[in-house]
Motif scaffolding. Structure first.
Motif, PDB file in Angstrom:
ATOM      1  N   ALA A  54       0.827  -1.210   0.000  1.00  9.66           N
ATOM      2  CA  ALA A  54       0.000   0.000   0.000  1.00  9.66           C
ATOM      3  C   ALA A  54       0.865   1.264   0.000  1.00  9.66           C
ATOM      4  CB  ALA A  54      -0.934  -0.010   1.208  1.00  9.66           C
ATOM      5  N   ILE A  55       1.982   1.237   0.693  1.00  8.87           N
ATOM      6  CA  ILE A  55       2.888   2.387   0.715  1.00  8.87           C
ATOM      7  C   ILE A  55       3.475   2.617  -0.683  1.00  8.87           C
ATOM      8  CG2 ILE A  55       5.105   3.239   1.610  1.00  8.87           C
ATOM      9  CD1 ILE A  55       4.309   1.753   4.280  1.00  8.87           C
ATOM     10  N   VAL A  56       3.867   1.539  -1.340  1.00  9.88           N
ATOM     11  CA  VAL A  56       4.398   1.660  -2.703  1.00  9.88           C
ATOM     12  C   VAL A  56       3.324   2.218  -3.632  1.00  9.88           C
ATOM     13  CG1 VAL A  56       5.237   0.357  -4.696  1.00  9.88           C
ATOM     14  CG2 VAL A  56       6.142  -0.128  -2.420  1.00  9.88           C
ATOM     15  N   ARG A  57       2.118   1.667  -3.552  1.00  8.93           N
ATOM     16  CA  ARG A  57       1.016   2.114  -4.421  1.00  8.93           C
ATOM     17  C   ARG A  57       0.654   3.577  -4.186  1.00  8.93           C
ATOM     18  NH1 ARG A  57      -2.758  -3.277  -4.144  1.00  8.93           N
ATOM     19  NH2 ARG A  57      -1.548  -4.462  -5.660  1.00  8.93           N
ATOM     20  N   ALA A  58       0.848   4.052  -2.955  1.00 15.22           N
ATOM     21  CA  ALA A  58       0.544   5.447  -2.631  1.00 15.22           C
ATOM     22  C   ALA A  58       1.669   6.386  -3.045  1.00 15.22           C
ATOM     23  CB  ALA A  58       0.271   5.587  -1.134  1.00 15.22           C
ATOM     24  N   GLY A  59       2.727   5.832  -3.628  1.00 15.66           N
ATOM     25  CA  GLY A  59       3.840   6.670  -4.076  1.00 15.66           C
ATOM     26  C   GLY A  59       4.809   7.027  -2.972  1.00 15.66           C
ATOM     27  N   GLY A  60       4.899   6.193  -1.944  1.00 18.16           N
ATOM     28  CA  GLY A  60       5.723   6.517  -0.795  1.00 18.16           C
ATOM     29  C   GLY A  60       7.218   6.358  -0.965  1.00 18.16           C
ATOM     30  N   ILE A  61       7.648   5.570  -1.938  1.00 18.62           N
ATOM     31  CA  ILE A  61       9.089   5.327  -2.064  1.00 18.62           C
ATOM     32  C   ILE A  61       9.862   6.584  -2.497  1.00 18.62           C
ATOM     33  CG2 ILE A  61      10.871   3.922  -3.187  1.00 18.62           C
ATOM     34  CD1 ILE A  61       9.053   2.446  -1.110  1.00 18.62           C
ATOM     35  N   PRO A  62       9.462   7.291  -3.545  1.00 22.65           N
ATOM     36  CA  PRO A  62      10.244   8.480  -3.952  1.00 22.65           C
ATOM     37  C   PRO A  62      10.415   9.526  -2.849  1.00 22.65           C
ATOM     38  CG  PRO A  62       8.811   7.811  -5.742  1.00 22.65           C
ATOM     39  CD  PRO A  62       8.410   6.993  -4.544  1.00 22.65           C
ATOM     40  N   PRO A  63       9.363   9.891  -2.097  1.00 16.98           N
ATOM     41  CA  PRO A  63       9.613  10.896  -1.056  1.00 16.98           C
ATOM     42  C   PRO A  63      10.469  10.374   0.099  1.00 16.98           C
ATOM     43  CG  PRO A  63       7.284  10.271  -1.064  1.00 16.98           C
ATOM     44  CD  PRO A  63       7.928   9.632  -2.256  1.00 16.98           C
ATOM     45  N   LEU A  64      10.386   9.073   0.391  1.00 14.94           N
ATOM     46  CA  LEU A  64      11.275   8.518   1.418  1.00 14.94           C
ATOM     47  C   LEU A  64      12.728   8.585   0.950  1.00 14.94           C
ATOM     48  CD1 LEU A  64       9.189   5.448   2.618  1.00 14.94           C
ATOM     49  CD2 LEU A  64       9.848   7.422   4.015  1.00 14.94           C
ATOM     50  N   VAL A  65      12.967   8.260  -0.308  1.00 17.49           N
ATOM     51  CA  VAL A  65      14.322   8.349  -0.866  1.00 17.49           C
ATOM     52  C   VAL A  65      14.794   9.804  -0.856  1.00 17.49           C
ATOM     53  CG1 VAL A  65      15.711   8.018  -2.958  1.00 17.49           C
ATOM     54  CG2 VAL A  65      14.092   6.247  -2.232  1.00 17.49           C
ATOM     55  N   GLU A  66      13.912  10.728  -1.183  1.00 16.41           N
ATOM     56  CA  GLU A  66      14.249  12.152  -1.172  1.00 16.41           C
ATOM     57  C   GLU A  66      14.686  12.595   0.222  1.00 16.41           C
ATOM     58  OE1 GLU A  66      14.847  16.048  -2.383  1.00 16.41           O
ATOM     59  OE2 GLU A  66      14.471  14.313  -3.658  1.00 16.41           O
ATOM     60  N   LEU A  67      14.003  12.093   1.245  1.00 15.22           N
ATOM     61  CA  LEU A  67      14.371  12.449   2.615  1.00 15.22           C
ATOM     62  C   LEU A  67      15.777  11.982   2.973  1.00 15.22           C
ATOM     63  CD1 LEU A  67      11.227  11.874   4.875  1.00 15.22           C
ATOM     64  CD2 LEU A  67      12.315  14.031   4.260  1.00 15.22           C
ATOM     65  N   GLY A  69      18.320  12.187   1.239  1.00 17.44           N
ATOM     66  CA  GLY A  69      19.293  13.167   0.773  1.00 17.44           C
ATOM     67  C   GLY A  69      19.096  14.570   1.296  1.00 17.44           C
ATOM     68  N   SER A  70      17.863  14.913   1.642  1.00 17.73           N
ATOM     69  CA  SER A  70      17.611  16.312   1.976  1.00 17.73           C
ATOM     70  C   SER A  70      16.923  16.529   3.313  1.00 17.73           C
ATOM     71  CB  SER A  70      16.744  16.948   0.881  1.00 17.73           C
ATOM     72  OG  SER A  70      15.460  16.339   0.855  1.00 17.73           O
ATOM     73  N   GLY A  71      16.614  15.479   4.029  1.00 19.62           N
ATOM     74  CA  GLY A  71      15.902  15.641   5.289  1.00 19.62           C
ATOM     75  C   GLY A  71      16.824  15.953   6.451  1.00 19.62           C
ATOM     76  N   THR A  72      16.210  16.196   7.589  1.00 21.35           N
ATOM     77  CA  THR A  72      16.980  16.360   8.815  1.00 21.35           C
ATOM     78  C   THR A  72      17.634  15.021   9.150  1.00 21.35           C
ATOM     79  OG1 THR A  72      15.146  15.685  10.238  1.00 21.35           O
ATOM     80  CG2 THR A  72      15.301  18.045   9.690  1.00 21.35           C
ATOM     81  N   ASP A  73      18.523  15.027  10.111  1.00 24.91           N
ATOM     82  CA  ASP A  73      19.165  13.770  10.508  1.00 24.91           C
ATOM     83  C   ASP A  73      18.130  12.745  10.981  1.00 24.91           C
ATOM     84  OD1 ASP A  73      21.669  14.719   9.858  1.00 24.91           O
ATOM     85  OD2 ASP A  73      22.200  15.249  11.925  1.00 24.91           O
ATOM     86  N   VAL A  74      17.142  13.212  11.724  1.00 21.46           N
ATOM     87  CA  VAL A  74      16.085  12.313  12.198  1.00 21.46           C
ATOM     88  C   VAL A  74      15.256  11.802  11.019  1.00 21.46           C
ATOM     89  CG1 VAL A  74      13.978  12.157  13.596  1.00 21.46           C
ATOM     90  CG2 VAL A  74      15.979  13.361  14.483  1.00 21.46           C
ATOM     91  N   ALA A  75      14.924  12.682  10.079  1.00 22.08           N
ATOM     92  CA  ALA A  75      14.160  12.275   8.901  1.00 22.08           C
ATOM     93  C   ALA A  75      14.936  11.245   8.076  1.00 22.08           C
ATOM     94  CB  ALA A  75      13.795  13.479   8.040  1.00 22.08           C
ATOM     95  N   LYS A  76      16.223  11.459   7.939  1.00 21.53           N
ATOM     96  CA  LYS A  76      17.049  10.494   7.202  1.00 21.53           C
ATOM     97  C   LYS A  76      17.028   9.130   7.878  1.00 21.53           C
ATOM     98  CE  LYS A  76      20.198  13.942   5.295  1.00 21.53           C
ATOM     99  NZ  LYS A  76      21.543  14.500   5.328  1.00 21.53           N
ATOM    100  N   GLU A  77      17.141   9.136   9.191  1.00 18.45           N
ATOM    101  CA  GLU A  77      17.139   7.897   9.952  1.00 18.45           C
ATOM    102  C   GLU A  77      15.802   7.165   9.835  1.00 18.45           C
ATOM    103  OE1 GLU A  77      17.358   6.744  14.617  1.00 18.45           O
ATOM    104  OE2 GLU A  77      18.814   8.211  13.902  1.00 18.45           O
ATOM    105  N   THR A  78      14.704   7.900   9.990  1.00 22.20           N
ATOM    106  CA  THR A  78      13.380   7.274   9.927  1.00 22.20           C
ATOM    107  C   THR A  78      13.041   6.827   8.512  1.00 22.20           C
ATOM    108  OG1 THR A  78      12.290   9.427   9.823  1.00 22.20           O
ATOM    109  CG2 THR A  78      12.462   8.396  11.996  1.00 22.20           C
ATOM    110  N   ALA A  79      13.453   7.598   7.517  1.00 25.19           N
ATOM    111  CA  ALA A  79      13.225   7.204   6.127  1.00 25.19           C
ATOM    112  C   ALA A  79      14.018   5.929   5.797  1.00 25.19           C
ATOM    113  CB  ALA A  79      13.612   8.336   5.172  1.00 25.19           C
ATOM    114  N   ALA A  80      15.247   5.875   6.248  1.00 21.52           N
ATOM    115  CA  ALA A  80      16.063   4.677   6.006  1.00 21.52           C
ATOM    116  C   ALA A  80      15.448   3.455   6.675  1.00 21.52           C
ATOM    117  CB  ALA A  80      17.484   4.898   6.514  1.00 21.52           C
ATOM    118  N   ALA A  81      14.939   3.637   7.882  1.00 19.26           N
ATOM    119  CA  ALA A  81      14.298   2.523   8.588  1.00 19.26           C
ATOM    120  C   ALA A  81      13.045   2.073   7.849  1.00 19.26           C
ATOM    121  CB  ALA A  81      13.955   2.934  10.012  1.00 19.26           C
ATOM    122  N   ALA A  82      12.254   3.025   7.355  1.00 22.91           N
ATOM    123  CA  ALA A  82      11.037   2.667   6.614  1.00 22.91           C
ATOM    124  C   ALA A  82      11.382   1.929   5.326  1.00 22.91           C
ATOM    125  CB  ALA A  82      10.226   3.931   6.301  1.00 22.91           C
ATOM    126  N   LEU A  83      12.393   2.392   4.626  1.00 23.50           N
ATOM    127  CA  LEU A  83      12.800   1.748   3.378  1.00 23.50           C
ATOM    128  C   LEU A  83      13.416   0.376   3.621  1.00 23.50           C
ATOM    129  CD1 LEU A  83      14.252   4.866   1.580  1.00 23.50           C
ATOM    130  CD2 LEU A  83      12.261   3.550   0.841  1.00 23.50           C
TER     131      LEU A  83
END
Length: 85
Positions: A54-67, A69-83
């Motif tokens: 459902a996350i993939v279908r909702a288009g969640g992968i590109p913004p997680l990948v974007e985070l 490279g450009s997110g806060t340290d916490v955002a990078k950590e949480t995005a990496a964990a989600a991916l």
């Protein structure tokens, strides 16, 4: 939602209620804290394989990948964990 998503029944209920698209939207347009929180919630939801689809279908992968490279340290950590789920 992230705190609710630690429970498996809640994870299913959140997805059934349409919770994934707003979380994905926050990844791209929310404040830094909103992005961090949304990524963390998606990571918890991604424990369930159906939710990962459902996350993939909702288009969640590109913004997680974007985070990554450009997110806060916490955002990078949480995005990496989600991916990583």
């Amino acid at each position: 939602l992230g705190k609710l998503a630690v429970n498996s029944d809640n994870r299913v209920a959140i997805v059934r209620a349409g919770g994934i698209p707003p979380l994905v939207e926050l990844l791209g347009s929310g404040t830094d804290v909103a992005k961090e929180t949304a990524a963390a919630a998606l990571g918890k939801l991604a424990v369930n394989s159906d939710n990962r689809v459902a996350i993939v279908r909702a288009g969640g992968i590109p913004p997680l990948v974007e985070l990554l490279g450009s997110g806060t340290d916490v955002a990078k950590e949480t995005a990496a964990a989600a991916l990583g789920k």
